[in-house]
Design a protein around this motif. Structure first.
Motif, PDB file in Angstrom:
ATOM      1  N   ARG A 592      -2.861 -27.209 -51.119  1.00 56.49           N
ATOM      2  CA  ARG A 592      -4.236 -26.766 -50.852  1.00 56.49           C
ATOM      3  C   ARG A 592      -4.340 -26.209 -49.433  1.00 56.49           C
ATOM      4  N   ASN A 593      -3.693 -26.868 -48.469  1.00 56.25           N
ATOM      5  CA  ASN A 593      -3.701 -26.343 -47.089  1.00 56.25           C
ATOM      6  C   ASN A 593      -3.105 -24.941 -47.052  1.00 56.25           C
ATOM      7  N   GLY A 594      -1.993 -24.768 -47.773  1.00 58.22           N
ATOM      8  CA  GLY A 594      -1.324 -23.457 -47.799  1.00 58.22           C
ATOM      9  C   GLY A 594      -2.244 -22.393 -48.379  1.00 58.22           C
ATOM     10  N   GLU A 596      -5.477 -22.397 -48.530  1.00 58.46           N
ATOM     11  CA  GLU A 596      -6.584 -22.124 -47.613  1.00 58.46           C
ATOM     12  C   GLU A 596      -6.112 -21.298 -46.422  1.00 58.46           C
ATOM     13  N   ALA A 597      -4.884 -21.552 -45.994  1.00 56.38           N
ATOM     14  CA  ALA A 597      -4.358 -20.787 -44.851  1.00 56.38           C
ATOM     15  C   ALA A 597      -4.166 -19.323 -45.232  1.00 56.38           C
ATOM     16  N   MET A 598      -3.916 -19.054 -46.508  1.00 53.26           N
ATOM     17  CA  MET A 598      -3.699 -17.661 -46.928  1.00 53.26           C
ATOM     18  C   MET A 598      -5.001 -16.958 -47.259  1.00 53.26           C
ATOM     19  N   ARG A 625       6.216 -23.902 -48.206  1.00 49.42           N
ATOM     20  CA  ARG A 625       6.002 -22.756 -47.293  1.00 49.42           C
ATOM     21  C   ARG A 625       4.845 -21.918 -47.799  1.00 49.42           C
ATOM     22  N   ASP A 626       4.143 -21.314 -46.845  1.00 49.79           N
ATOM     23  CA  ASP A 626       3.111 -20.363 -47.258  1.00 49.79           C
ATOM     24  C   ASP A 626       3.162 -19.138 -46.361  1.00 49.79           C
ATOM     25  N   ASP A 627       2.368 -18.115 -46.762  1.00 49.82           N
ATOM     26  CA  ASP A 627       2.336 -16.874 -45.975  1.00 49.82           C
ATOM     27  C   ASP A 627       1.008 -16.743 -45.238  1.00 49.82           C
ATOM     28  N   THR A 629      -1.849 -18.185 -42.102  1.00 46.76           N
ATOM     29  CA  THR A 629      -2.040 -17.904 -40.664  1.00 46.76           C
ATOM     30  C   THR A 629      -1.036 -18.637 -39.766  1.00 46.76           C
ATOM     31  N   GLY A 630      -0.445 -19.722 -40.287  1.00 51.41           N
ATOM     32  CA  GLY A 630       0.437 -20.560 -39.448  1.00 51.41           C
ATOM     33  C   GLY A 630      -0.427 -21.574 -38.667  1.00 51.41           C
ATOM     34  N   PHE A 631       0.239 -22.580 -38.116  1.00 50.63           N
ATOM     35  CA  PHE A 631      -0.521 -23.614 -37.364  1.00 50.63           C
ATOM     36  C   PHE A 631      -0.935 -23.040 -36.019  1.00 50.63           C
ATOM     37  N   LYS A 632      -2.283 -23.096 -35.765  1.00 47.25           N
ATOM     38  CA  LYS A 632      -2.740 -22.537 -34.473  1.00 47.25           C
ATOM     39  C   LYS A 632      -2.530 -23.546 -33.349  1.00 47.25           C
ATOM     40  N   ARG A 636      -1.596 -30.834 -32.541  1.00 50.22           N
ATOM     41  CA  ARG A 636      -2.696 -31.723 -32.871  1.00 50.22           C
ATOM     42  C   ARG A 636      -2.900 -31.954 -34.370  1.00 50.22           C
ATOM     43  N   VAL A 637      -2.066 -31.280 -35.177  1.00 49.58           N
ATOM     44  CA  VAL A 637      -2.389 -31.298 -36.604  1.00 49.58           C
ATOM     45  C   VAL A 637      -2.361 -32.685 -37.245  1.00 49.58           C
ATOM     46  N   PHE A 638      -1.648 -33.638 -36.613  1.00 47.63           N
ATOM     47  CA  PHE A 638      -1.609 -34.987 -37.206  1.00 47.63           C
ATOM     48  C   PHE A 638      -2.671 -35.912 -36.630  1.00 47.63           C
ATOM     49  N   PHE A 641      -8.950 -36.583 -37.807  1.00 47.00           N
ATOM     50  CA  PHE A 641     -10.181 -35.809 -37.644  1.00 47.00           C
ATOM     51  C   PHE A 641      -9.992 -34.485 -36.923  1.00 47.00           C
ATOM     52  N   PHE A 642      -8.731 -34.037 -36.736  1.00 38.29           N
ATOM     53  CA  PHE A 642      -8.540 -32.707 -36.152  1.00 38.29           C
ATOM     54  C   PHE A 642      -8.567 -31.682 -37.290  1.00 38.29           C
ATOM     55  N   THR A 643      -9.496 -30.727 -37.192  1.00 38.56           N
ATOM     56  CA  THR A 643      -9.591 -29.676 -38.211  1.00 38.56           C
ATOM     57  C   THR A 643     -10.059 -28.369 -37.583  1.00 38.56           C
ATOM     58  N   THR A 644      -9.593 -27.247 -38.170  1.00 37.09           N
ATOM     59  CA  THR A 644     -10.083 -25.945 -37.714  1.00 37.09           C
ATOM     60  C   THR A 644     -10.970 -25.333 -38.794  1.00 37.09           C
ATOM     61  N   LYS A 645     -11.248 -26.111 -39.851  1.00 33.80           N
ATOM     62  CA  LYS A 645     -12.031 -25.576 -40.966  1.00 33.80           C
ATOM     63  C   LYS A 645     -13.472 -26.055 -40.868  1.00 33.80           C
ATOM     64  N   ALA A 646     -14.389 -25.172 -41.356  1.00 29.74           N
ATOM     65  CA  ALA A 646     -15.812 -25.482 -41.245  1.00 29.74           C
ATOM     66  C   ALA A 646     -16.149 -26.794 -41.939  1.00 29.74           C
ATOM     67  N   GLY A 648     -13.722 -29.047 -42.993  1.00 28.88           N
ATOM     68  CA  GLY A 648     -12.530 -29.884 -43.046  1.00 28.88           C
ATOM     69  C   GLY A 648     -12.816 -31.284 -42.535  1.00 28.88           C
ATOM     70  N   MET A 649     -11.955 -32.236 -42.962  1.00 30.41           N
ATOM     71  CA  MET A 649     -12.076 -33.630 -42.501  1.00 30.41           C
ATOM     72  C   MET A 649     -11.061 -33.932 -41.414  1.00 30.41           C
ATOM     73  N   GLY A 650      -9.972 -33.166 -41.462  1.00 32.29           N
ATOM     74  CA  GLY A 650      -8.935 -33.392 -40.468  1.00 32.29           C
ATOM     75  C   GLY A 650      -8.145 -34.659 -40.709  1.00 32.29           C
ATOM     76  N   MET A 651      -8.107 -35.173 -41.941  1.00 30.09           N
ATOM     77  CA  MET A 651      -7.373 -36.403 -42.217  1.00 30.09           C
ATOM     78  C   MET A 651      -6.138 -36.154 -43.096  1.00 30.09           C
ATOM     79  N   GLY A 652      -6.099 -34.941 -43.747  1.00 27.33           N
ATOM     80  CA  GLY A 652      -5.081 -34.665 -44.769  1.00 27.33           C
ATOM     81  C   GLY A 652      -3.661 -34.867 -44.281  1.00 27.33           C
ATOM     82  N   LEU A 653      -3.270 -34.146 -43.244  1.00 30.11           N
ATOM     83  CA  LEU A 653      -1.888 -34.213 -42.774  1.00 30.11           C
ATOM     84  C   LEU A 653      -1.550 -35.608 -42.266  1.00 30.11           C
ATOM     85  N   ALA A 654      -2.554 -36.253 -41.615  1.00 32.66           N
ATOM     86  CA  ALA A 654      -2.316 -37.602 -41.107  1.00 32.66           C
ATOM     87  C   ALA A 654      -1.997 -38.548 -42.259  1.00 32.66           C
TER      88      ALA A 654
END
Ligand code: ADP
Length: 691
Positions: A592-594, A596-598, A625-627, A629-632, A636-638, A641-646, A648-654
């Motif tokens: 799902r992250n991939g 959304e990133a595309m 792998r996805d095509d 935007t890549g991690f900005k 901090r991705v782990f 509560f860190f998220t760049t999405k409007a 987002g919860m920021g808990m997924g990767l953690a």
């Protein structure tokens, strides 16, 4: 005839002022003589040179005639009134290999000896006829086969006439016969070929007729005549039928005027024609027939005859009508089904779209050029590339095509479609056509999207609510001992600040502070215990199968986003003991992250590539792998509560990392070159649990 010397000749043209001579009949067996029996008028005038003696002239003349009789290219013979041969010319003798003396045989008349040379099949008739003529004095004529000296029979045409004296008594019979073998063979061959032709004409399963004009009698072959007899009761009474009769009696009344008109035009213009009409059969049944009419011309081009060939084409016509009706029904069906249908060549060129699809796209069904390029322009720009890729691959491999994409409607609005296509193969398995179908799922897609958003929002709200609740209860649990600690700290401070300080009371208060702090620590401990994963029942699982299952689960979501998921899975990977629900959750999160990133990257082909492989002796590794935007902000991705999405919860990767680590594995991220992101993790083969 010109003679060597002077003007002795037989030409009538030579009768003039010359003196003439009449010679009495001379007969004998020793050669032909000139015989003029009591003729009133001279038959052959003889011009005599003045100085020549008559005897000499006569000798010359006899020689001349004898030569003539022997040289004419025919057989000459002479008979007595009783039929006894008295003379054969040389040609005849040569032919028969028989001279008169040879016919003198004991116990047999000369005539019978001659008749022996006539073919056995003709001999009786020859004998009968000749005898009859000898009796009646009628002229004798006959064709028969005569045996040649070499034994070969040859056809002869023979005639004989009697010569009479003044009293009308027959004194001689003179006969002539000449070879007609070649002619007879030619005639026989002709007769044979006529017979064959007639047989053929009668045998061919077509009806043949011929006329010279519109009103002349019509000739029919046997089949045609049989047809008439079976249809027209009084056929024989009709006499010689004409075209008019046929039109009236045989052709369907609705077709007859047109047939008549066509024939008239054809005869007038001198050009052949083809007509189709219904003709009457037995029991007044009408069947379809096709008639081809052609003229026969002389060498100068004049038409001498018209020929017609009529064929029964009723079965063919009925099949055609049934076929047309079926085709009409099918094309109605194709146009009426509530779907868009299309057909492609094996190379992907559009050859047909049904009316519904043409109406949807606003295209002209008859415009073949527009049809050929229709697929180039109708897809949404974001989907066109993917459709081209997938369809291109299907055309190459022959795999079934199935995809969701947006098509531009005639009014310019894009609508979601679900398209499928399958190849049609010939007996050898070669693809001959592709048949495709797509139906409008726009409303369904929007409804699904709305549902998905709603459920996402609900899930978020639920997560937020439970988090808030959890936070409130944690706050509440921890707040009480903290508040007590604060209050006791104040009290302790007051006891120690009193004059004199009340140490006893301060001690009691400090103990209470210790008790409350312990109680707070216990609350925190309890919460930690709550979040710590209790060991689950982990079973040996095939990671590849798990990946396939997740892809299937996510198929709708990825298709809706026109993302294609490609997997490269190393076969025969060892099983890994894992909690399938948790690992599924990891995959769902990463995919799902991939996706959304595309979302942010428009236009290009969008693919998520999942790879699994053995990583050393003790682990397997999985990469997603996805095509996009890549991690900005990779550091901090782990962070919880860190998220760049409007939203987002920021808990997924953690959570993903904590799950993988709880399985004894490792999870990390990396940016791809030139774009996109990869999240990779390992799972140990010997299942262990992180503390
Ligand atoms: P959320 O998805 O709710 O934002 P995550 O923990 O899953 O929470 O992701 C945290 C952040 O990491 C995202 O907001 C995004 O900025 C970044 N991120 C995660 N996955 C990817 C990815 N595949 N490509 C680019 N950035 C990503």
């Amino acid at each position: 005839m010109r003679c060597g010397r002077g003007m002795v000749g037989l030409s009538c043209g030579m009768i003039s002022s010359a003196r003439t001579l009449t010679v009495s009949g001379i007969s004998g067996v020793d050669g032909p003589k000139v015989c003029f029996v009591g003729q009133e008028r001279p038959i052959m005038p003889i011009e005599i040179e003045d100085q020549k003696p008559v005897n000499e002239v006569l000798r010359d003349r006899e020689h001349e005639l004898s030569l003539l009789v022997d040289m004419v290219p025919s057989h000459l013979w002479r008979l007595t009134p009783d039929g006894e041969p008295t003379f054969f010319n040389k040609r005849m003798v040569d032919f028969l290999g028989l001279d008169l003396p040879d016919t003198d045989r004991p116990g047999m008349s000369r005539l019978e000896a001659v008749i022996e040379t006539v073919h056995p099949d003709d001999a009786a008739e020859f004998r009968g006829r000749l005898n009859r003529c000898l009796v009646t004095g009628e002229r004798f004529t006959m064709r028969y086969r005569l045996r040649r000296a070499d034994g070969v029979y040859r056809w002869m045409s023979s005639s004989a006439e009697p010569m009479r004296d003044r009293d009308g008594q027959i004194v001689q019979w003179y006969g002539l016969c000449h070879g007609i073998d070649d002619q007879m063979h030619a005639e026989e061959a002709l007769r044979q070929s006529r017979r064959q032709l007639q047989q053929m004409i009668d045998a061919v399963p077509v009806r043949i007729w011929s006329v010279t004009s519109m009103d002349s009698p019509v000739y029919f072959n046997k089949r045609y005549q049989d047809h008439f007899r079976s249809v027209i009761a009084n056929f024989e009474a009709i006499g010689e039928p004409r075209i008019e009769t046929l039109l009236r009696e045989l052709i369907h009344p609705e077709d007859a005027p047109e047939v008549q008109r066509t024939l008239l035009n054809c005869f007038e213009a001198g050009r052949g024609t083809v007509m189709r009409f219904r003709w009457r059969e037995k029991d007044d049944i009408y069947r379809w027939a096709e008639c081809r009419v052609e003229p026969r011309r002389e060498q100068d081009g004049t038409i001498v005859q018209w020929y017609g060939v009529s064929l029964d084409i009723d079965d063919e016509m009925r099949a055609q009508v049934a076929l047309r009706e079926r085709e009409r029904e099918l094309s109605l069906l194709v146009d009426m089904v509530p779907s868009n249908l299309w057909r492609l060549t094996p190379d992907g060129e559009t050859t047909l779209v049904n009316k519904r699809m043409a109406d949807f796209l606003g295209m002209d069904l008859d415009d073949k050029q527009q049809l050929a390029v229709v697929f180039d322009t109708i897809f949404h720009p974001d989907d066109a590339g993917a459709v081209e890729d997938v369809l291109g691959r299907c055309l190459l491999t022959g795999d079934r095509f199935s995809m969701k994409y947006r098509l531009r409607r005639a009014d310019g609005v894009y609508r979601w479609m679900s398209g499928r296509a399958e190849p049609l193969r010939d007996q050898d398995g070669r693809i001959v056509q592709w048949f495709g179908l797509c139906h409008d799922i726009d409303d369904q897609m929007h409804a699904e999207e709305a549902l998905r958003r709603a459920s996402e929002r609900l899930a978020q709200a639920t997560r937020a609510a439970s988090l808030a609740e959890l936070s409130a209860s944690i706050a509440h649990e921890v707040n009480q001992p903290l508040a007590a600690i604060v209050a006791n700290s104040h009290a302790c401070h007051r006891w120690l600040s009193a004059e004199p300080p009340n140490v006893e009371r301060a001690k009691i208060t400090a103990e209470r502070i210790t008790r409350d702090a312990n109680s707070a620590a216990e609350v925190v401990g309890r919460i930690r215990a709550l979040f710590r994963h209790a060991p689950e029942a982990r079973l040996p699982e095939d990671v590849n199968r798990l990946i396939d299952e997740v892809c299937l689960l996510m198929a709708d979501e990825t298709t809706a986003k026109t993302v294609c998921v490609e997997t490269t899975l190393e076969p025969d990977l060892p099983l890994v003991a894992l909690d399938r629900v948790q690992i599924q959750q990891v995959f769902v999160n990463l995919i799902r992250n991939g996706v959304e990133a595309m979302d942010a990257v428009a236009g290009s082909a969008r693919a998520i590539k999942i790879r699994s492989y053995r990583d050393g002796p003790d682990a397997i590794r999985v990469e997603v792998r996805d095509d996009g935007t890549g991690f900005k902000d990779p550091q901090r991705v782990f962070e919880p509560f860190f998220t760049t999405k409007a939203h987002g919860m920021g808990m997924g990767l953690a959570i993903c990392r904590s799950i993988i680590e709880s399985h004894g594995g490792r999870l990390w991220t990396a940016n791809n070159e030139p774009r996109g992101a990869t999240v990779a993790f390992t799972l140990p083969l010997a299942a262990s649990e992180m503390p």
